[in-house]
Design a protein around this motif. Structure first.
Motif, mmCIF file in Angstrom:
data_model
loop_
_atom_site.group_PDB
_atom_site.id
_atom_site.type_symbol
_atom_site.label_atom_id
_atom_site.label_comp_id
_atom_site.label_asym_id
_atom_site.label_seq_id
_atom_site.Cartn_x
_atom_site.Cartn_y
_atom_site.Cartn_z
ATOM 1 N N TYR A 1 6.545 3.026 4.441
ATOM 2 C CA TYR A 1 5.378 3.475 3.672
ATOM 3 C C TYR A 1 4.158 2.621 3.989
ATOM 4 C CZ TYR A 1 2.359 4.661 -0.231
ATOM 5 O OH TYR A 1 1.292 5.053 -0.988
ATOM 6 N N ILE A 2 4.349 1.301 4.136
ATOM 7 C CA ILE A 2 3.220 0.437 4.470
ATOM 8 C C ILE A 2 2.636 0.836 5.827
ATOM 9 C CG2 ILE A 2 2.554 -1.939 5.000
ATOM 10 C CD1 ILE A 2 4.492 -2.921 2.952
ATOM 11 N N SER A 3 3.504 1.089 6.797
ATOM 12 C CA SER A 3 3.020 1.532 8.106
ATOM 13 C C SER A 3 2.310 2.873 8.004
ATOM 14 C CB SER A 3 4.193 1.627 9.088
ATOM 15 O OG SER A 3 4.827 0.372 9.234
ATOM 16 N N PHE A 4 2.826 3.754 7.148
ATOM 17 C CA PHE A 4 2.179 5.050 6.955
ATOM 18 C C PHE A 4 0.782 4.878 6.368
ATOM 19 C CE2 PHE A 4 1.205 8.378 3.844
ATOM 20 C CZ PHE A 4 1.084 9.476 4.682
ATOM 21 N N CYS A 5 0.622 3.971 5.420
ATOM 22 C CA CYS A 5 -0.690 3.760 4.801
ATOM 23 C C CYS A 5 -1.706 3.294 5.832
ATOM 24 C CB CYS A 5 -0.572 2.740 3.665
ATOM 25 S SG CYS A 5 0.387 3.320 2.254
ATOM 26 N N TYR A 6 -1.323 2.367 6.694
ATOM 27 C CA TYR A 6 -2.264 1.883 7.704
ATOM 28 C C TYR A 6 -2.478 2.914 8.809
ATOM 29 C CZ TYR A 6 -2.601 -2.725 5.670
ATOM 30 O OH TYR A 6 -2.872 -3.776 4.829
ATOM 31 N N ALA A 7 -1.460 3.729 9.070
ATOM 32 C CA ALA A 7 -1.646 4.778 10.074
ATOM 33 C C ALA A 7 -2.598 5.856 9.574
ATOM 34 C CB ALA A 7 -0.300 5.391 10.443
ATOM 35 N N GLN B 1 -11.458 2.391 6.376
ATOM 36 C CA GLN B 1 -10.273 1.810 7.000
ATOM 37 C C GLN B 1 -9.844 0.527 6.306
ATOM 38 O OE1 GLN B 1 -9.831 2.277 11.544
ATOM 39 N NE2 GLN B 1 -12.025 2.288 11.213
ATOM 40 N N ALA B 2 -10.789 -0.178 5.711
ATOM 41 C CA ALA B 2 -10.447 -1.422 5.016
ATOM 42 C C ALA B 2 -9.941 -1.174 3.601
ATOM 43 C CB ALA B 2 -11.668 -2.355 4.969
ATOM 44 N N VAL B 3 -10.407 -0.091 2.968
ATOM 45 C CA VAL B 3 -10.105 0.131 1.558
ATOM 46 C C VAL B 3 -8.915 1.058 1.355
ATOM 47 C CG1 VAL B 3 -11.015 1.085 -0.597
ATOM 48 C CG2 VAL B 3 -12.475 -0.317 0.860
ATOM 49 N N VAL B 4 -8.798 2.111 2.161
ATOM 50 C CA VAL B 4 -7.780 3.141 1.931
ATOM 51 C C VAL B 4 -6.359 2.584 1.966
ATOM 52 C CG1 VAL B 4 -6.772 5.239 2.892
ATOM 53 C CG2 VAL B 4 -9.244 5.046 2.648
ATOM 54 N N PRO B 5 -5.957 1.751 2.937
ATOM 55 C CA PRO B 5 -4.566 1.268 2.932
ATOM 56 C C PRO B 5 -4.206 0.504 1.668
ATOM 57 C CG PRO B 5 -5.608 0.810 5.041
ATOM 58 C CD PRO B 5 -6.696 1.240 4.123
ATOM 59 N N ILE B 6 -5.105 -0.380 1.223
ATOM 60 C CA ILE B 6 -4.829 -1.163 0.020
ATOM 61 C C ILE B 6 -4.763 -0.247 -1.195
ATOM 62 C CG2 ILE B 6 -5.680 -3.032 -1.432
ATOM 63 C CD1 ILE B 6 -6.966 -4.235 1.025
ATOM 64 N N GLY B 7 -5.639 0.770 -1.232
ATOM 65 C CA GLY B 7 -5.602 1.708 -2.338
ATOM 66 C C GLY B 7 -4.319 2.508 -2.392
ATOM 67 N N LEU B 8 -3.812 2.937 -1.238
ATOM 68 C CA LEU B 8 -2.563 3.699 -1.206
ATOM 69 C C LEU B 8 -1.373 2.844 -1.626
ATOM 70 C CD1 LEU B 8 -3.017 5.762 2.092
ATOM 71 C CD2 LEU B 8 -3.211 6.572 -0.268
ATOM 72 N N VAL B 9 -1.339 1.593 -1.167
ATOM 73 C CA VAL B 9 -0.251 0.702 -1.569
ATOM 74 C C VAL B 9 -0.332 0.420 -3.064
ATOM 75 C CG1 VAL B 9 0.711 -1.609 -1.294
ATOM 76 C CG2 VAL B 9 -0.034 -0.329 0.710
ATOM 77 N N SER B 10 -1.541 0.183 -3.582
ATOM 78 C CA SER B 10 -1.698 -0.072 -5.015
ATOM 79 C C SER B 10 -1.302 1.142 -5.841
ATOM 80 C CB SER B 10 -3.148 -0.468 -5.313
ATOM 81 O OG SER B 10 -3.507 -1.645 -4.617
ATOM 82 N N LEU B 11 -1.598 2.348 -5.343
ATOM 83 C CA LEU B 11 -1.205 3.563 -6.053
ATOM 84 C C LEU B 11 0.308 3.685 -6.139
ATOM 85 C CD1 LEU B 11 -1.965 6.266 -7.362
ATOM 86 C CD2 LEU B 11 -1.991 7.273 -5.073
ATOM 87 N N ALA B 12 0.993 3.386 -5.054
ATOM 88 C CA ALA B 12 2.458 3.454 -5.074
ATOM 89 C C ALA B 12 3.037 2.414 -6.028
ATOM 90 C CB ALA B 12 3.012 3.252 -3.666
ATOM 91 N N LEU B 13 2.467 1.210 -6.012
ATOM 92 C CA LEU B 13 2.941 0.177 -6.929
ATOM 93 C C LEU B 13 2.691 0.564 -8.378
ATOM 94 C CD1 LEU B 13 1.781 -3.063 -5.059
ATOM 95 C CD2 LEU B 13 4.071 -2.065 -5.126
ATOM 96 N N ALA B 14 1.608 1.311 -8.649
ATOM 97 C CA ALA B 14 1.334 1.762 -10.011
ATOM 98 C C ALA B 14 2.279 2.868 -10.447
ATOM 99 C CB ALA B 14 -0.114 2.235 -10.114
#
Length: 930
Positions: A526-532, A563-576
């Motif tokens: 999932y982390i790789s997917f977020c950055y991809a 590119q800087a914000v979207v990956p962190i946002g997707l990971v934070s959404l999954a953690l939420a």
């Protein structure tokens, strides 16, 4: 492994803005055994923190404006932002009727000037008042926030200034620093060179200072909590019905009841034989899973009928079947979503149709309930003897028939093994068959569950008998009768899960844990997917965006920003989303019986998943591959952690910024409860029915302890992990904890209702996690000093994790065990005090009066109620929903918030949990806590 070009920061790789995340070797050149750090994360800087901070602040301001706007509206004020006051009033009335002394908090004003009052309340309310109104469970949460804030403020004032000054000036003589003058990494331990051995004493000394401060603070909290917990065992909380609370103190919850004791009469007879004259009542739960669909259906019909009646009263028009809007108003065909049974009744009066369906549902409920009661009575009559040591013998069936019943889910493994012993088969055949029987039993428990209920409750006349049963072994053989170690709270029990047997529940818990472990092992995908997804090159390959060079300069800036914000946002959404999914897993699959147990499982599993997220952020790849590398080269792992943690610190600071300004203010704004309120009002034609006010969960919200604790623990873990490595992280952690304390104190006093109190069940797990985070920080600094070849400094820090580990075990032995068992002296004194004829008259003190008010059906399943469900009468005229000008739940004038005994002395973060002033006895005074 890709090796990008070097940047201005030594040892770091330049991010590739148009590709997927790449990696850079950090320990050696052996690609098979080297640990790799995500190059995109490794190249974050101050500007990246700013890119996340700006939208986060904008979101926080928008959420705060929404909250301030809705706070002033009368309906949302009562139902969303201050629903606790309805509960306060009910509890005060119930306490007064039972002879209690609970005084309810008054609600705050809705005017704009009153917003400052609630903001100042956490700083002026006393600990005694706070504990009195929010309960021990919420109080422990707020105390944990205070302790974490003390540690963070101490780091900001003492540790951070010293470390920043030492790290930032470490290259003045050598001129060898590869960082810019204001780079974030300039003020980390990575900026200290190996030849500056004198400066490397700074992290070693600061680590010991942080450790001693945290350890002493935790020890003081544990000592105070033991005192509170001992008081919890013998004193009923003020915010409760005194008679009900005293009955729960004398009750026990039994599981794995043998078949001969699975009726209330036989369980009462059994315990009366063991403890003559000391048993008040007994209740055995029955399997009501057949009742639940009928129960849910008739509650739905009753709510629908109430909404139709309210709609008719408001519009003065007769609602008809099929004239309601379907498919969210997007379908042109009226009534297309009607059930098959109603399609033939289209155009008829809807009220009469639903009323007839409700009457049929009540009749079906009575029929199913009578069948369950009859089956229970038949089983009770078939038990001729009261033999609790051996299970009942099954009917006479052949060996093959008994095995068939096990595999089909209608028999037990004990029946099959008994038939196996009587079959006369050889040892090999018996072993194979026994394994198949065990597998079939496990498969049945994981999928279908056991088709019987083995849970019961016994109420004793004295606390000594109840606590003796909780602490003793109830059966002389394994897998026998067990007693729940805590005090059973009827509000804490999830009655729909009570029919699940203990063995089936544990089998499903194992399966649930396996699911969590699988998610953890494959979380890297999932982390790789977020950055991809955030990669511009990936989007270009799919033809979704044009070439990056063809964009204008402003468009390129926006693309880089996303590119800087979207990956962190997707990971934070999954953690939420993890806490929501984990809670569903615990409630609806594992069928945990206690709400507190559900939240504890969410805490453990969510914290584990967040730790895995940290791990996979630092190390690219799966957990399994990383574990193999650690086993091959454990020394290189310590060097890798010490080298890369300063590099990835910015990424974790960005996560803290998101949790501070989005997650916390989202909690304050309560968007989802507001949307649910709007949906409920739309369904009823613009207002809420009486059943909505009684049953809707957002009117009595419960604190989600699992997700709240895990989030706070994660931020505190970040702070401790980077305490002396990247000391600027203290600033981000401190800001988060200050805002979190303000918001959660506000929510505890105005929003969340203490529906149950399990006696601080989360206390020792969270403090053990806190100490483990401290150990991880110490091991990291130790590994970093090894990288710097600072042998003396590393030797000085080696004892820190060892000492913290033994201190954790010391807490569990000396504080956790006493907090789980009540003091014999307190129990006997409490029973003797109630037996005295001249006892205090403040509440139920006479034993005879107390026992006379005990309810034998307190632990009876609510779904066994014989009453029919009927629509509640509409007793209130509603005005237009836009302004809710006359909407008032209580009907009295709004008053200023006036917490009992609260003064303006200001909050003291060093204050103990309880006062030691003899003139202010928190536990004995009617104005005290309990």
């Amino acid at each position: 492994v890709c090796r990008p070009r070097r940047s201005r920061r030594r040892g770091m790789a330049t991010a590739v803005p148009t590709g997927a995340p790449t990696g850079s070797p950090t320990v050696d050149d052996d690609d098979d055994d080297s640990f790799v750090v995500n190059a995109t994360i490794a190249n974050l800087e101050w500007s990246d923190i700013w890119n996340v901070l700006v939208p986060s602040l904008a979101a926080a301001m928008a959420l705060t404006a929404f909250w301030a706007w809705k706070f002033r509206k009368r309906s949302t004020f009562h139902l969303i932002y201050c629903p606790r006051y309805r509960w306060e009033r009910e509890i005060a009335t119930s306490s007064a009727r039972a002879g209690g002394s609970y005084a309810a908090l008054r609600r705050p004003k809705r005017q704009r000037a009153a917003l400052l009052e609630w903001a100042a309340l956490p700083f002026r309310v006393e600990d005694a008042t706070l504990l009195r109104h929010v309960g021990l469970e919420m109080y422990v949460l707020l105390r944990f926030l205070r302790l974490s804030l003390r540690v963070a403020v101490f780091g900001c004032c003492i540790v951070a200034p010293i470390c920043v000054a030492v790290y930032g000036t470490s290259d003045q003589r050598s001129g060898s620093s590869g960082y810019s003058r204001i780079a974030f990494y300039r003020f980390t331990l990575a900026n200290v060179d190996t030849h500056n051995s004198g400066r490397l004493w700074t992290p070693a000394i600061m680590l010991w200072i942080v450790t001693l401060h945290a350890v002493l603070a935790v020890k003081a909290e544990c000592a105070a909590f033991v005192e509170l917990k001992q008081n919890f065992f013998t004193t009923a909380p003020v915010a409760s019905n005194p008679y009900v609370a005293e009955q729960q103190l004398r009750s026990v919850m039994l599981e794995r009841l043998p078949p001969a004791l699975r009726t209330s009469e036989r369980l009462l007879q059994h315990w009366s034989m063991l403890l003559p004259g000391r048993v008040h009542s007994a209740t055995v739960c029955v399997d009501t899973r057949q009742l639940m669909p009928t129960l849910v259906e008739r509650e739905r019909l009753a709510l629908e009928l109430e909404r139709l009646l309210l709609k008719k009263q408001r519009t003065e028009e007769e609602p008809l079947v099929g004239d309601e809007r379907c498919c969210l108003g997007c379908c042109e065909t009226p009534g297309c979503c009607l059930a098959a049974s109603r399609r033939q009744k289209r155009g008829e009066p809807a009220i009469e149709v639903v009323r007839a369906e409700l009457a049929a549902g009540n009749e079906t409920y009575r029929r199913v309930r009578e069948a369950l009661v009859a089956a229970n009575e038949e089983r009770r009559a078939s038990e001729a003897t009261l033999d609790t040591s051996e299970p009942a013998r099954p009917e006479q069936l052949s060996y093959v028939e008994r095995l068939g019943r096990v595999f089909s889910g209608n028999g037990t493994a004990a029946d099959a093994r008994r038939a196996l012993d009587e079959s006369g088969l050889g040892d090999a055949a018996r072993g194979t068959t026994n394994a198949l029987v065990s597998a079939a039993q496990l498969a049945k428990r994981v999928t279908l569950g056991d088709r019987f209920c083995d849970t019961g409750f016994v109420t004793f006349t004295d606390c000594a008998a109840a606590n003796m049963v909780r602490q003793m072994q109830l059966s002389d053989h394994p897998h026998g009768q067990q007693c729940f170690a805590g005090i059973p709270d009827a509000r804490d029990i999830m009655w729909e899960n009570i029919p699940e047997s203990l063995d089936a529940q544990r089998a499903r818990q194992g399966t649930g844990s396996l699911i969590v472990y699988v998610i953890a092992f494959y979380w890297s995908l999932y982390i790789s997917f977020c950055y991809a997804v955030a990669s511009y090159q990936t989007l270009k390959d799919f033809g979704l965006v044009p070439s990056f060079d063809s964009l204008s300069s402003s468009q390129q800036t926006v693309a880089r920003y996303l590119q800087a914000v979207v990956p962190i946002g997707l990971v934070s959404l999954a953690l939420a989303l993890f806490p929501i999914l984990l809670q569903w897993l615990a409630e609806h699959y594992e069928h945990r019986k206690l709400r507190s147990d559900v939240q504890l499982s969410v805490l453990d599993r969510n914290f584990f998943l967040q730790i895995i997220n940290i791990w996979l952020t630092v190390v690219i790849g799966s957990v399994w591959s990383a574990l193999k590398k650690i086993l091959r080269h454990p020394a290189k792992f310590f060097k890798f952690i010490g080298t890369t943690l300063p590099i990835v610190s910015v990424y974790f600071m960005e996560l803290i910024v998101i949790k501070t300004f989005i997650s916390l203010f989202w909690e304050l704004a309560r968007i989802f409860p507001w949307l649910r309120l709007r949906a409920a009002k739309l369904a009823a034609g613009g207002a809420l029915t009486a059943r909505d006010h009684r049953d809707i969960r957002f009117l009595r919200p419960e604190m989600p302890y699992g997700s709240v604790y895990s989030t706070i623990l994660m931020v505190v873990t970040f702070g401790l992990l980077f305490a002396v490595i990247a000391p600027l992280s203290y600033v981000f952690v401190t800001v988060y904890l200050i805002i979190a304390y303000l918001i959660y104190t506000h929510q505890a006093l105005h929003v969340y209702v203490p529906m149950y109190d399990s006696g601080g069940i989360f206390f020792f797990p969270i403090y053990c996690y806190l100490l483990w985070a401290l150990i991880a920080s110490q091991a990291t600094v130790f590994g970093f000093l090894l990288v710097k070849k600072a042998w003396l400094q590393a030797a000085a820090t080696f004892l820190a994790p060892v000492g913290t580990y033994f201190f954790k075990n010391f807490l569990l032995d000396e504080y956790a065990t006493p907090s789980e068992r009540p003091s014999l002296q307190n129990i006997l004194a409490h029973d003797a005090d109630l037996a005295r004829p001249d006892a205090s008259t403040d509440g139920p003190r006479r034993l005879d009066d107390l026992l006379a008010h005990f309810d034998p059906t307190l632990f009876r399943q609510p779904e066994l109620d014989e009453a029919d469900v009927a629509p509640l009468p509409v007793t209130r005229q509603f005005t237009e929903d836009d302004e809710d000008a006359a909407y008032d739940d209580y009907g009295d004038d709004e008053t200023k918030l006036d917490p009992n005994r609260a003064t303006g002395v200001g909050i003291n973060l060093q204050a103990p949990l309880v006062t030691s002033d003899p003139s202010y006895d928190t536990f004995a005074s009617p104005q005290g806590v309990v």
